[in-house]
Write an enzyme that holds these catalytic residues in place. Sequence first.
Site, short mmCIF file in Angstrom:
data_model
loop_
_atom_site.label_atom_id
_atom_site.label_comp_id
_atom_site.label_asym_id
_atom_site.label_seq_id
_atom_site.Cartn_x
_atom_site.Cartn_y
_atom_site.Cartn_z
CB CYS A 86 44.66 43.76 44.15
SG CYS A 86 46.04 42.85 43.24
CG HIS A 177 43.34 39.75 46.87
ND1 HIS A 177 42.39 40.01 45.88
CD2 HIS A 177 44.54 39.98 45.99
CE1 HIS A 177 42.74 40.52 44.66
NE2 HIS A 177 44.04 40.17 44.67
CD GLU A 179 39.81 40.34 48.69
OE1 GLU A 179 40.70 41.14 49.34
OE2 GLU A 179 40.03 40.02 47.47
N1 GLN Z 1 47.36 42.63 37.86
C1 GLN Z 1 46.32 43.11 38.07
C2 GLN Z 1 46.16 44.73 37.51
O1 GLN Z 1 46.83 45.18 36.93
C3 GLN Z 1 45.81 43.34 39.43
C4 GLN Z 1 45.72 41.77 39.97
C5 GLN Z 1 44.89 41.56 41.27
O2 GLN Z 1 43.86 42.48 41.48
N2 GLN Z 1 44.86 40.53 42.05
O3 GLN Z 1 44.93 45.26 37.46
#
Ligand code: GLN
Length: 209
Positions: A86, A177, A179
């Site tokens: 992410c 995610h 994890e």
């Molecule tokens: N929206 C976050 C970003 O732009 C990422 C979200 C996440 O890691 N769950 O960094």
Amino acid sequence: MTANASPCSPLIGVLALQGAYDAHVRTLTALGAAPRLVRLPPDLDGLDGLVLPGGESTTMLRFLDRNRFFDVLQTYVLSTPTFGTCAGAILLATHVEAPTQRSLAALDITVQRNAYGRQIDSSILIAPTALPGPPLEMVFIRAPRISRTGPSVETLATRDGFPTLVRSGHILAATFHPELSADPRVHQLFLALVRANRPAANRPGIATA
Ligand code: GLN
């Protein structure tokens, strides 16, 4: 060293400046790896691999501005197996949009931050992937969308036709995610990349005398 770790266990750093690093530590430990929290450049010494967790990539960048950590990390990920989830995937991308921001540029993808809109800010998708085994649970939290992949990038899972899990050489990235799911297959894939990248002398079962 953790309960499951042995001297042959891969030493995996988990960037712990901000965000969801604890769950990565738990998953890596359960898989027999030896995790180490990484907060300063010297914490990278001797690692076999590195996880860049989810969180807020803009905030992580602010922390990385200290101690020249951004520059050190940019060089580091060129040669060390690295897994970004992410926000971590956003940090690894060559191009970041919505809005544009700096990145380590280690993985030839374009990502659009927060691309799935408010209604599905957070959602769970269970879908078939290129990984062996049953459909994979993918937990999305304010996820980015990978809108472009370069020729070196292999897509291993998708959502609505857009890649959600990609690999290029020693770099792995997920817009979800893994994890936070019980299924360990994505971390197992990363540990396989780490093992493939380890010097032969450090691999279990290979004589070093
Ligand atoms: N929206 C976050 C970003 O732009 C990422 C979200 C996440 O890691 N769950 O960094």
